[in-house]
Design a protein around this motif. Structure first.
Motif, short mmCIF file in Angstrom:
data_model
loop_
_atom_site.label_atom_id
_atom_site.label_comp_id
_atom_site.label_asym_id
_atom_site.label_seq_id
_atom_site.Cartn_x
_atom_site.Cartn_y
_atom_site.Cartn_z
N HIS A 211 -5.02 -4.20 1.89
CA HIS A 211 -3.89 -4.49 1.00
C HIS A 211 -4.35 -5.47 -0.08
O HIS A 211 -4.04 -5.30 -1.26
CB HIS A 211 -2.73 -5.08 1.81
N VAL B 256 -7.07 -1.81 5.96
CA VAL B 256 -6.63 -0.95 4.84
C VAL B 256 -6.60 -1.70 3.50
O VAL B 256 -6.10 -1.18 2.51
CB VAL B 256 -5.26 -0.27 5.12
N ARG C 263 -9.28 2.54 -1.36
CA ARG C 263 -9.28 1.08 -1.20
C ARG C 263 -10.50 0.66 -0.36
O ARG C 263 -11.17 -0.34 -0.66
CB ARG C 263 -8.01 0.60 -0.49
N GLN C 264 -10.75 1.40 0.71
CA GLN C 264 -11.86 1.04 1.60
C GLN C 264 -13.21 1.21 0.90
O GLN C 264 -14.13 0.41 1.09
CB GLN C 264 -11.79 1.88 2.88
N THR D 78 -5.82 5.01 0.73
CA THR D 78 -6.43 4.06 1.67
C THR D 78 -7.95 4.24 1.67
O THR D 78 -8.70 3.25 1.66
CB THR D 78 -5.86 4.27 3.09
N ASN E 133 0.84 -1.21 0.00
CA ASN E 133 0.00 0.00 0.00
C ASN E 133 0.87 1.26 0.00
O ASN E 133 0.52 2.26 -0.62
CB ASN E 133 -0.90 0.04 1.24
#
Ligand SMILES: Cc1ncc(COP(=O)(O)O)c(C=O)c1O
Length: 368
Positions: A283, A281, A253-254, A250, A187
């Protein structure tokens, strides 16, 4: 529509205007090993993790190795860890001459099951090494309580979890020390190898600073036999640029994870459970499916690239055959490895790509 698993070239094009001047600064200062950029990154990453120290290193594996040595792990000690991880977690234990002692995972999260740890403790146990797998924090409170009760230390393997939170606190500051990797697919990723050890403990930081540079406490003053585990200047410069983007990446990604979960609700897949008190998070975004090879090839036919993290638990790898753990020793880890599939997960996926992947998986696996 093509959905590559990773697209590091596209990421570079996006960051080119920030990265190239940063690399140029390193060249102009000729600070190729450690130097100003690495020192600045250490301060910024320590602030990010909420820890007193960050010691920048050559890789995540180096960070695990020095972290274990700093905790006093010695030959013939035992270190308790998860078999559901990348090999480096166990390798670092082996580098110390110690034995990895595996404990099965909680099938709901994929992480070390704290309920199984205590029965694995022996007089030789020196440390516990939980992994925040796929960016999802391990259940640290019971792990720390068990460690305190038995007077053993805890090192976090945070290689996949930059910025994840456990009960509101960032990983990296949840135990005696934490090891991060900045491998190019992570990340927070360097343009080469990189890692770091974070800690609040002055002694651990002091040891790691000397150990990364041949045991030197001052130029040509070698207190002990150390290692060449220093971070390169270029990597510090790249990581400083990327750290500024990590909050937004992040969050994206979420958001993608929420969308995948929405698209896959009711489909014939299982997904790891997120504790609402924590922050994963992502990955990796993994699903568990029963007919994995068929799913992979049908997704590939639609130009959707997937990966498997990881196809075997560590004790079934030839590298660890000497442990003599036969198949079925840790049934939850094995079941996870047989079924796990990582879908594309990166901040630059478009909404169309996410919908395309989620709908394709749903069509292929069918409804429950
Ligand atoms: C869980 C875990 N631990 C350790 C490592 C080792 O990090 P590195 O590749 O930077 O040595 C990695 C990644 O590669 C990892 O995923």
């Amino acid at each position: 529509m093509k959905v590559p698993f990773l697209d590091l070239k596209a990421e570079f094009e996006h960051l080119r205007g920030e990265i190239l001047p940063a690399l140029e600064r390193v060249c102009q200062n000729a600070s190729f090993i450690l130097g100003e950029e690495v020192e600045a990154f250490e301060r910024e990453f320590a602030d990010f993790c909420g820890t007193k120290h960050c010691v920048a290193l050559a890789s995540g594996t180096a960070a695990l190795h020095l972290g274990l040595l700093a905790l006093g792990v010695q030959p013939d000690d035992e270190v308790i860890t998860t078999p559901n991880t990348f090999l480096a977690t166990a390798e670092a234990i082996s580098y110390c001459g110690a034995d990895p002692i595996f404990v099965d995972i909680d099938p709901a999260t994929g992480n070390l099951d704290p309920k199984l740890i205590e029965r694995a403790i022996t007089p030789r146990t020196r440390a516990i090494l939980p992994v925040h797998l796929y960016g999802r924090p391990a259940d640290m409170n019971p792990i720390r309580e068990i460690a305190a009760r038995h007077n053993v230390r805890v090192l976090e393997d945070a290689a996949q979890a930059h910025g994840a939170r456990y009960r509101g606190r960032r990983v990296g500051g949840l135990a005696a020390a934490a090891a991060f990797s900045f491998y190019p697919t992570k990340n927070l990723a360097a343009y080469g190898e990189g890692g770091a050890l974070t800690t609040d403990d002055d002694q651990i930081a002091k040891y790691a600073r000397a150990a990364r540079s041949h045991g030197q406490t001052a130029r040509y003053e070698h207190e002990f036999v150390g290692f060449n585990y220093r971070m390169h200047g270029f990597q510090g410069a790249v990581l400083r640029v990327k750290l500024r983007h990590l909050y937004a990446w992040t969050a994206r990604r979420q958001e993608i994870a929420r969308e995948y979960r929405r698209l896959l609700a009711g489909a014939r897949v299982e997904m790891p459970v997120d504790d609402p008190q924590d922050e994963c998070v992502y990955h990796q975004f993994v699903i568990y499916v029963s007919n994995r090879n068929a799913v992979i090839s049908q997704l590939a036919a639609r130009e959707i690239e997937t990966m498997v993290h990881y196809p075997k638990p560590v004790y079934l790898q030839p590298a660890y055959s000497s442990l003599g753990c036969p198949p079925r020793t840790f049934p939850h880890a094995e079941r996870a490895c047989e079924r796990v599939l990582s879908l594309p997960m990166r901040a630059d996926l478009t909404a169309e790509q996410v919908a395309y992947v989620g709908n394709a998986v749903r069509e292929i696996v069918g409804n429950k």
